[in-house]
Write a protein that holds these residues in place. Structure first.
Motif, mmCIF file in Angstrom:
data_model
loop_
_atom_site.group_PDB
_atom_site.id
_atom_site.type_symbol
_atom_site.label_atom_id
_atom_site.label_comp_id
_atom_site.label_asym_id
_atom_site.label_seq_id
_atom_site.Cartn_x
_atom_site.Cartn_y
_atom_site.Cartn_z
ATOM 1 N N PRO A 1 0.839 -1.202 0.000
ATOM 2 C CA PRO A 1 0.000 0.000 0.000
ATOM 3 C C PRO A 1 0.872 1.250 0.000
ATOM 4 O O PRO A 1 1.960 1.272 0.605
ATOM 5 C CB PRO A 1 -0.795 -0.121 1.301
ATOM 6 N N LEU A 2 0.408 2.287 -0.666
ATOM 7 C CA LEU A 2 1.181 3.518 -0.747
ATOM 8 C C LEU A 2 1.428 4.115 0.631
ATOM 9 O O LEU A 2 2.412 4.838 0.851
ATOM 10 C CB LEU A 2 0.456 4.523 -1.651
ATOM 11 N N THR A 3 0.569 3.797 1.580
ATOM 12 C CA THR A 3 0.734 4.306 2.948
ATOM 13 C C THR A 3 1.995 3.773 3.615
ATOM 14 O O THR A 3 2.366 4.249 4.698
ATOM 15 C CB THR A 3 -0.478 3.932 3.813
ATOM 16 N N PHE A 4 2.676 2.812 2.989
ATOM 17 C CA PHE A 4 3.931 2.311 3.553
ATOM 18 C C PHE A 4 4.998 3.406 3.574
ATOM 19 O O PHE A 4 6.009 3.280 4.262
ATOM 20 C CB PHE A 4 4.424 1.111 2.739
ATOM 21 N N LEU A 5 4.769 4.494 2.851
ATOM 22 C CA LEU A 5 5.702 5.624 2.888
ATOM 23 C C LEU A 5 5.561 6.439 4.163
ATOM 24 O O LEU A 5 6.444 7.222 4.505
ATOM 25 C CB LEU A 5 5.456 6.547 1.687
ATOM 26 N N GLU A 6 4.455 6.265 4.860
ATOM 27 C CA GLU A 6 4.149 7.129 6.000
ATOM 28 C C GLU A 6 4.782 6.619 7.299
ATOM 29 O O GLU A 6 5.131 5.451 7.418
ATOM 30 C CB GLU A 6 2.634 7.218 6.184
ATOM 31 N N ILE B 1 -15.477 -13.970 -4.507
ATOM 32 C CA ILE B 1 -15.130 -12.590 -4.822
ATOM 33 C C ILE B 1 -14.382 -12.583 -6.145
ATOM 34 O O ILE B 1 -13.722 -13.559 -6.500
ATOM 35 C CB ILE B 1 -14.276 -11.977 -3.685
ATOM 36 N N GLU B 2 -14.499 -11.487 -6.878
ATOM 37 C CA GLU B 2 -13.787 -11.323 -8.136
ATOM 38 C C GLU B 2 -12.706 -10.258 -7.963
ATOM 39 O O GLU B 2 -12.905 -9.285 -7.222
ATOM 40 C CB GLU B 2 -14.748 -10.902 -9.249
ATOM 41 N N PRO B 3 -11.557 -10.416 -8.647
ATOM 42 C CA PRO B 3 -10.489 -9.409 -8.541
ATOM 43 C C PRO B 3 -10.802 -8.173 -9.365
ATOM 44 O O PRO B 3 -10.154 -7.874 -10.361
ATOM 45 C CB PRO B 3 -9.268 -10.162 -9.076
ATOM 46 N N GLU B 4 -11.814 -7.436 -8.952
ATOM 47 C CA GLU B 4 -12.240 -6.243 -9.675
ATOM 48 C C GLU B 4 -12.363 -5.073 -8.714
ATOM 49 O O GLU B 4 -12.959 -5.190 -7.651
ATOM 50 C CB GLU B 4 -13.597 -6.484 -10.342
ATOM 51 N N GLY B 5 -11.819 -3.960 -9.113
ATOM 52 C CA GLY B 5 -11.988 -2.745 -8.328
ATOM 53 C C GLY B 5 -11.197 -2.755 -7.048
ATOM 54 O O GLY B 5 -11.279 -3.699 -6.278
ATOM 55 N N GLY B 6 -10.410 -1.733 -6.803
ATOM 56 C CA GLY B 6 -9.613 -1.664 -5.591
ATOM 57 C C GLY B 6 -10.068 -0.519 -4.701
ATOM 58 O O GLY B 6 -10.701 0.428 -5.151
ATOM 59 N N LYS B 7 -9.718 -0.612 -3.431
ATOM 60 C CA LYS B 7 -10.105 0.417 -2.464
ATOM 61 C C LYS B 7 -8.892 1.182 -1.935
ATOM 62 O O LYS B 7 -9.053 2.184 -1.247
ATOM 63 C CB LYS B 7 -10.856 -0.223 -1.292
ATOM 64 N N LYS B 8 -7.688 0.693 -2.212
ATOM 65 C CA LYS B 8 -6.480 1.335 -1.701
ATOM 66 C C LYS B 8 -5.527 1.641 -2.842
ATOM 67 O O LYS B 8 -5.548 0.984 -3.878
ATOM 68 C CB LYS B 8 -5.759 0.424 -0.694
ATOM 69 N N ALA B 9 -4.682 2.642 -2.604
ATOM 70 C CA ALA B 9 -3.617 2.948 -3.551
ATOM 71 C C ALA B 9 -2.424 2.035 -3.247
ATOM 72 O O ALA B 9 -1.998 1.913 -2.095
ATOM 73 C CB ALA B 9 -3.203 4.403 -3.437
ATOM 74 N N PHE B 10 -1.894 1.382 -4.280
ATOM 75 C CA PHE B 10 -0.747 0.494 -4.130
ATOM 76 C C PHE B 10 0.412 0.984 -4.983
ATOM 77 O O PHE B 10 0.234 1.763 -5.929
ATOM 78 C CB PHE B 10 -1.108 -0.937 -4.540
ATOM 79 N N ALA B 11 1.591 0.497 -4.647
ATOM 80 C CA ALA B 11 2.792 0.859 -5.396
ATOM 81 C C ALA B 11 3.811 -0.265 -5.295
ATOM 82 O O ALA B 11 3.782 -1.060 -4.349
ATOM 83 C CB ALA B 11 3.397 2.163 -4.861
ATOM 84 N N TRP B 12 4.694 -0.315 -6.262
ATOM 85 C CA TRP B 12 5.876 -1.187 -6.180
ATOM 86 C C TRP B 12 7.005 -0.365 -5.562
ATOM 87 O O TRP B 12 7.371 0.687 -6.094
ATOM 88 C CB TRP B 12 6.290 -1.684 -7.556
ATOM 89 N N PHE B 13 7.545 -0.845 -4.460
ATOM 90 C CA PHE B 13 8.705 -0.236 -3.800
ATOM 91 C C PHE B 13 9.942 -1.036 -4.207
ATOM 92 O O PHE B 13 9.948 -2.262 -4.085
ATOM 93 C CB PHE B 13 8.543 -0.278 -2.278
ATOM 94 N N VAL B 14 10.969 -0.323 -4.653
ATOM 95 C CA VAL B 14 12.163 -0.994 -5.172
ATOM 96 C C VAL B 14 13.390 -0.539 -4.389
ATOM 97 O O VAL B 14 13.684 0.661 -4.306
ATOM 98 C CB VAL B 14 12.366 -0.700 -6.679
ATOM 99 N N TRP B 15 14.098 -1.505 -3.811
ATOM 100 C CA TRP B 15 15.369 -1.261 -3.133
ATOM 101 C C TRP B 15 16.492 -1.889 -3.945
ATOM 102 O O TRP B 15 16.315 -2.961 -4.543
ATOM 103 C CB TRP B 15 15.381 -1.897 -1.736
ATOM 104 N N GLU B 16 17.649 -1.233 -3.965
ATOM 105 C CA GLU B 16 18.833 -1.783 -4.614
ATOM 106 C C GLU B 16 20.003 -1.750 -3.649
ATOM 107 O O GLU B 16 20.200 -0.757 -2.925
ATOM 108 C CB GLU B 16 19.171 -1.018 -5.893
#
Length: 208
Positions: free
Chosen positions: A139-144, A180-195
């Motif tokens: 979830p994008l909230t992982f930045l917080e 349930i069907e994988p349709e419609g989301g309720k949260k903002a998500f993101a890919w976090f990339v570490w190197e």
């Protein structure tokens, strides 16, 4: 565009459906899955492959039904899978946070959709194993968070790829049961990339 870059992946993708409109006030609140097992769509994996160079061998230690290993293999990237429980994929049953967990030889990338309640522990564990790159769908909230901010300042986070539309992330058990069907989301998500070795500021971008 997808067919040009990854022709072998096209048959693996379910058809895109328009996301239904949700009235969050009417949606029943479900108890969280005991393992925080929530399933990403194959499209969420493919979108990252358009913008990130993923080098194999790779490992998904939260592989669930195998969406990430299947999509990486379809793109010609060797990928292994493991999970804390047998969820029907061919991967090994193993607890990634167990101190006795052994990284398969040669793995250069860890790419996964980790349980959010233990997400930071999963990322720290992956970074501690010395792989070149860690990609986590969160979830994008992982930045917080103040404590997490100080952790980010220690380095390693290089990019955050935010989905332009909300990704569906249904509970795995309900998905398997057909409830349930994988349709419609309720949260903002993101890919976090570490190197490994990165010490600069992170950059952000959008995924279509």
């Amino acid at each position: 565009m997808t067919g040009l870059l990854f022709p072998d992946l096209v048959p693996m993708l379910p058809p895109e459906r328009p996301a239904p409109r949700y009235d969050l006030r009417k949606e029943p609140r479900r108890p969280r899955h005991r393992d925080d097992w929530y399933c990403e769509r194959p499209q969420a994996v493919l979108k990252l492959l358009f913008v990130e160079l993923i080098k194999g061998p790779a490992l998904d230690p939260c592989c669930g039904r195998g969406n990430i290993p299947k999509m990486l293999r379809g793109a010609g990237i060797q990928c292994l899978g493991s999970d804390i429980r047998d969820r029907g994929f061919e991967g090994v049953v193993a607890d990634f946070l167990d101190p006795g967990f052994r990284l398969p030889a040669g793995v250069r990338t860890i790419m996964y959709n980790p349980p959010f309640r233990n997400a930071q522990a999963f990322v720290q564990r992956a970074l501690g194993l010395g792989v070149d790159k860690v990609c986590a769908l969160l979830p994008l909230t992982f930045l917080e968070g103040g404590k997490r901010y100080r952790w980010y300042m220690e380095g390693g986070l290089v990019r955050v790829w935010v989905f332009s539309s909300r990704e569906s992330m249904p509970p795995g058990d309900l998905l398997e049961a057909g409830e349930i069907e994988p349709e419609g989301g309720k949260k903002a998500f993101a890919w976090f990339v570490w190197e490994r070795g990165w010490r600069g500021p992170w950059q952000g971008g959008w995924l279509p």
